[in-house]
Design an enzyme around this catalytic site. Structure first.
Site, PDB file in Angstrom:
ATOM      1  N   GLY A 121       0.827  -1.203   0.000  1.00 55.49           N
ATOM      2  CA  GLY A 121       0.000   0.000   0.000  1.00 55.49           C
ATOM      3  C   GLY A 121       0.852   1.239   0.000  1.00 55.49           C
ATOM      4  O   GLY A 121       2.083   1.183  -0.076  1.00 55.49           O
ATOM      5  N   GLY A 159       1.363   4.925   2.066  1.00 57.61           N
ATOM      6  CA  GLY A 159       1.031   5.750   3.221  1.00 57.61           C
ATOM      7  C   GLY A 159       1.276   7.211   2.944  1.00 57.61           C
ATOM      8  O   GLY A 159       1.600   7.611   1.822  1.00 57.61           O
ATOM      9  N   ASP A 214      -3.457   9.863  15.271  1.00 58.34           N
ATOM     10  CA  ASP A 214      -3.912   9.521  13.919  1.00 58.34           C
ATOM     11  C   ASP A 214      -4.547   8.136  13.888  1.00 58.34           C
ATOM     12  O   ASP A 214      -4.286   7.337  12.993  1.00 58.34           O
ATOM     13  CB  ASP A 214      -2.743   9.603  12.931  1.00 58.34           C
ATOM     14  CG  ASP A 214      -3.220   9.717  11.486  1.00 58.34           C
ATOM     15  OD1 ASP A 214      -4.365  10.165  11.277  1.00 58.34           O
ATOM     16  OD2 ASP A 214      -2.464   9.359  10.569  1.00 58.34           O
TER      17      ASP A 214
END
Length: 528
Positions: free
Chosen positions: A198, A200, A316
């Site tokens: 993925g 980020g 976060d």
């Protein structure tokens, strides 16, 4: 002179040619005994290399003996040395003698070449010169090796790397966590797209396989990211000290050849959002699993806020930052924005508003105040997402009037139709009281006033004990008018960086359009 008390040791192994060996031995011992007797140190060593193998001898007297007494004592012991053996030593009170076929004394202790004599000991002089050359060559080799290691180490530190990262004691003492760039390059197949897990906020994440078979996840900081270096330091220093079953485990880091990477344990099921918001995979998350996810995330936050030796605010928390192991157990990840918080502090102010839109508490967005209640707010939003299966930004309950998740849940809570917000894939299988309790708890966590929100240990108690009575939640502070932004938007906000420093297509930076303490405003924010 005293030679009455004698001790001796003998090597039982015999010499290959006893007669020749004994002849060489006696020549050597006679020579060095005369040297010792005449020397002020009363000490001498020597080597006889006249044959294929060497003989090493040592003699010594006490300093109170005269030259003749020393010579007499040494000759007495030499005369009783065993014949045909490759090693022996004899010690009396006034002197001692020893010989071996392997060196047992420092070569620098040998007398200078000028003491050599022509004839039987000519080869000994040559051996001294050879030994000295070898010693000098060894010293040069050691110096060269040290220089090579120094150059190699300096190359491992990227140019332009801030000194506070290189010299930070927490990083230096974690040398065992340092990974070699070449190892990571091989492990990730040269960071191939096939190994990419993925993307980020500060760079891509790759799956890797170490030579020992261990799977890893490599977070590679984008070379163009100006913000990411501070976040990498944060992760290395903080996560290395944090150990909990609901936190992702740090394996190491790499600072080499302009590369900056963090290495984590590999979690095969990736992040929660891959399941929760996928129309097919969401069916894997039955109610029992979802409840365990909420419990596990709560336990991880309790550890960060109260149980670890460092009090940490994550700042976060969201579905994409919760990773799942092979048993679907949650692990909180991505500590790039995390902040240390004093044990006696109630809140702190910052002019840098960083986080993900929709998960940030109102006091943080508007005034820059942050405390553990910031994570509680994010946890409340995440809990509502887990129960409803909807992202927090838009719930399309009415195509003509779409509203955000908080407003959607709050509306049904007030109308007494709370169960209508539950994800339809689990609506028929979940216990009514557990679902309503989770929604109730989620609403308590997102209340406007941070003092009204429970702390995470209270949340954990609410989840583990149904005997705890929950207070009525107050109305959330504001709703986000989702018609003013896209369905898939999930943006990090940091007022201290330019938008050119962001390279992820799912992220953007909001700039102020009005006046506030932190110069942050959001169009589409309506007070309720």
């Amino acid at each position: 002179m005293d030679d009455t008390e004698r001790s001796s040791l003998v090597n039982s192994k015999g010499a290959p040619d006893p007669l020749a060996f004994d002849h060489r031995l006696m020549d050597l011992m006679a020579e060095i005994s005369s040297q010792a007797a005449a020397a002020s140190s009363k000490f001498a060593v020597g080597i006889n290399n006249s044959d294929s193998s060497g003989i090493y001898g040592l003699v010594q007297c006490t300093h109170d003996l005269s030259e003749s007494e020393c010579s007499q004592c040494l000759q007495g012991q030499i005369s009783i040395l065993p014949r045909g053996k490759i090693g022996a030593q004899i010690h009396v009170a006034s002197c001692s003698v020893r010989f071996e076929t392997s060196i047992f004394f420092a070569t620098l202790a040998i007398s200078p070449p000028r003491l050599c004599r022509i004839g039987a000991f000519e080869n000994t002089c040559k051996s001294w010169r050879i030994i000295m050359i070898i010693v000098i060559l060894l010293l040069v080799a050691v110096i060269v090796l040290l220089l090579v290691l120094l150059i190699h180490f300096r190359r491992r530190i990227p140019k332009g790397l801030p000194l506070n990262l290189v010299k930070d004691q927490e990083v230096i003492t974690a040398e065992s966590l340092l990974f070699d760039f070449r190892t990571l390059k091989i492990a990730t197949r040269n960071f191939s797209e096939a190994n990419k897990l993925g993307e980020g906020g500060f760079g891509p994440v790759y799956k890797g396989l170490l030579p020992d078979g261990q799977q890893i996840a490599v977070k590679r900081l984008s070379k163009r990211s100006g913000q990411g270096l501070a976040e990498l330091r944060n992760e290395v220093v903080l996560v290395a000290k944090l150990q909990h079953r609901n936190l992702v485990r740090l394996l190491g880091f790499c600072l080499e050849e302009e590369e900056k990477m963090v290495i984590y344990e590999y979690l095969p099921n990736r992040s929660l959002d891959n399941f929760l918001f996928d129309p097919i995979k969401r069916h894997v998350l039955d109610w029992e699993r979802r409840y365990k996810l909420i419990e596990g995330i709560a336990r991880g936050l309790v550890y960060l806020h109260e149980d670890s030796r460092l009090r940490v605010i994550h700042r976060d928390l969201k579905a994409s930052n919760v990773l799942l192991d092979e048993n679907m157990n949650p692990k909180i990840s991505d500590f790039g924005l995390a902040k240390l918080f004093g044990m006696d502090e109630t809140h702190r102010n910052t002019s840098r508003i960083a986080g993900t839109h929709g998960y940030m508490a109102p006091e943080y967005v508007i005034r820059g105040h942050f405390s553990p209640k910031l994570d509680v707010f994010s946890f409340g939003i995440l809990t509502l997402e887990i129960v409803t299966g909807q992202r927090n930004n838009i719930v399309s309950c009415d195509s003509e009037n779409p509203i955000d998740l908080v407003s959607y849940v709050w509306h049904h809570w007030n109308e007494g139709t709370t169960l209508e917000v539950v994800d339809q894939s689990i609506a028929d299988q979940c216990p009514r009281h557990e679902v309503i309790r989770c929604i109730h708890m989620g609403l308590l966590c997102i209340q406007s006033d941070p003092s009204d929100r429970p702390n995470m240990s209270e949340v954990a108690l609410m989840l583990s004990s149904f005997s705890v009575t929950l207070l009525a939640p107050s109305k959330p502070a504001f709703v986000l008018n989702s018609s003013m932004r896209s369905q898939s938007e999930e943006s990090r906000i940091d007022t201290d960086y330019q938008s050119s420093e962001r390279h992820n297509s799912n992220q953007s930076i909001y700039r102020p359009s009005g006046q506030s303490i932190n110069e942050v405003t959001f169009s589409g924010v309506e007070p309720r």
